[in-house]
Structures are given as C-alpha cells and as structure tokens.
Design an enzyme around this catalytic site. Structure first.
Site, PDB file in Angstrom:
ATOM      1  N   LYS A 113      43.314  39.551  36.303  1.00 39.68           N
ATOM      2  CA  LYS A 113      42.458  39.316  34.988  1.00 39.68           C
ATOM      3  C   LYS A 113      41.665  40.430  34.610  1.00 39.68           C
ATOM      4  O   LYS A 113      41.273  41.105  35.605  1.00 39.68           O
ATOM      5  CB  LYS A 113      42.021  37.940  35.170  1.00 39.68           C
ATOM      6  N   LYS A 153      29.624  41.243  42.557  1.00 36.40           N
ATOM      7  CA  LYS A 153      28.433  41.753  42.171  1.00 36.40           C
ATOM      8  C   LYS A 153      28.589  42.271  40.758  1.00 36.40           C
ATOM      9  O   LYS A 153      29.309  42.885  40.315  1.00 36.40           O
ATOM     10  CB  LYS A 153      28.127  42.796  43.456  1.00 36.40           C
ATOM     11  N   HIS A 206      60.528  42.352  36.385  1.00 34.65           N
ATOM     12  CA  HIS A 206      61.829  41.571  35.999  1.00 34.65           C
ATOM     13  C   HIS A 206      61.315  40.097  35.560  1.00 34.65           C
ATOM     14  O   HIS A 206      60.316  39.790  35.487  1.00 34.65           O
ATOM     15  CB  HIS A 206      62.461  41.298  37.505  1.00 34.65           C
TER      16      HIS A 206
END
Length: 191
Positions: A169, A186, A106
């Site tokens: 991201k 890690k 939206h």
C-alpha cells in the site's frame, strides 16, 4: 552521445532499443543492464535522467509501457517489470535484488491463467484480466535490499523502505516502513 551509449550497451542492443523503444539516457549516466526484454512490444519508453547509475533487468510487458528514472539515481541489480508505467524520481537509491511491478502478472482466474504459458511461448499473452496500475517512487527515497514493491503503489518523498519489506500500500512521505506487509515503523524528521 551515441559513442557514450554504445560503450554502455552492446551494438545489437543499442540499435534494437533505438528501433523498438524510445530510449533516452541523460548525460553522464551509466546503464549496465542484466537484461532488457521488450517481449516483442513496440512503442515502449525508457528514460533515464543525467548522472544516474543503473544496473538492473528491465521487462516491458506490454506495448507502450514506460519506465522513467530520474537524475542522480542509483539502482543496483534489481528487476523492474512494467506493463504500463513505473516512475522513479530523482536522488533515489534502490539496493540490490529489489523487485518493482506495476501489474499482477497473471489473472486471478485460474481458467484464464491456464493459457498464460502457451501465450508466453508465442509472445501473445493476454492482459485483459490482469490488474495493472502505475507504480511511483518519489524523489529522495531509499529502498533496501530484497524489497518488493507491488503495483499501484506511491512511495512518498524522503521515505525509506527497509530491507526485505513487501510494499502493498502507499507509503506517506518521510516515513520508514518495514515488514511483510510493510508497516510504518517511524516518522522521519529532516532538518
């Protein structure tokens, strides 16, 4: 080939998909979809490579949307919501209840967002002010239970997304990420 696909999809769905979407399912793949929603959109592409096992809900939000799934890939009972492109590489394992988007759904502007529900009822939602960007999951990735992958993300080869992670991201290759928002936990070393 048609007889195999008919065993996987019910007859109505198979003919609807062949007519309204470019459907390609590789040899020895099984698709047990929970729902397949074209949102009245045509010219969508749905491609699954060979020897894959896919059990998910697929939503094609806009005309021309593409979902590509590589060979030897497993997707549990998850949701893929695509307005432009979601691409999943080969040898990927995606656990149950994972949600993958390539859009924001939206507008951020509430004045525009107010009209979404009436437009959804008539199948004519506007996408003009909605963020859309392809989501790419490269090969040999493992996505854990209940993870959420947002739009415009690339998950690098060999990475692991921990259960419940919210990926906001890009994830570098060969890394383990966890949390909300997902952070690198890690570096993974492979022989």
């Amino acid at each position: 080939m048609k007889s195999i696909i008919r065993k996987i999809l019910n007859k109505y769905s198979y003919f609807k998909l062949r007519k309204e979407a470019h459907l390609t399912i590789g040899a020895n793949s099984v698709v047990n979809y929970r729902s397949f929603d074209l949102q009245n959109n045509k010219n969508c592409r749905f491609v699954i490579g060979e020897k894959s096992l896919v059990s998910a809900s697929f939503v094609f939000e806009k005309e021309g949307a593409t979902i590509e799934i590589g060979r030897n890939t497993f997707i549990g009972g998850s949701v893929l919501s695509c307005a432009e492109k979601i691409k999943i590489g080969k040898n990927v394992f995606i656990a149950w209840n994972v949600t993958i988007f390539d859009h924001n759904s939206h507008s951020l502007n509430y004045n525009i967002r107010r009209n979404d529900l009436p437009h959804l009822f008539n199948g004519k939602k506007t996408w003009e002010d909605v963020g859309i960007s392809p989501t790419i999951i490269e090969e040999d990735v493992w996505v854990g239970l209940n993870a959420i992958i947002l739009k415009g993300i690339t998950i690098g080869k060999g990475s692991i997304i921990a259960a419940g992670a919210v990926v906001t991201k890009n994830v570098p290759p060969n890394t383990l990420v966890a949390g909300n928002p997902a952070q690198i936990v890690k570096d993974l070393k492979y022989d």
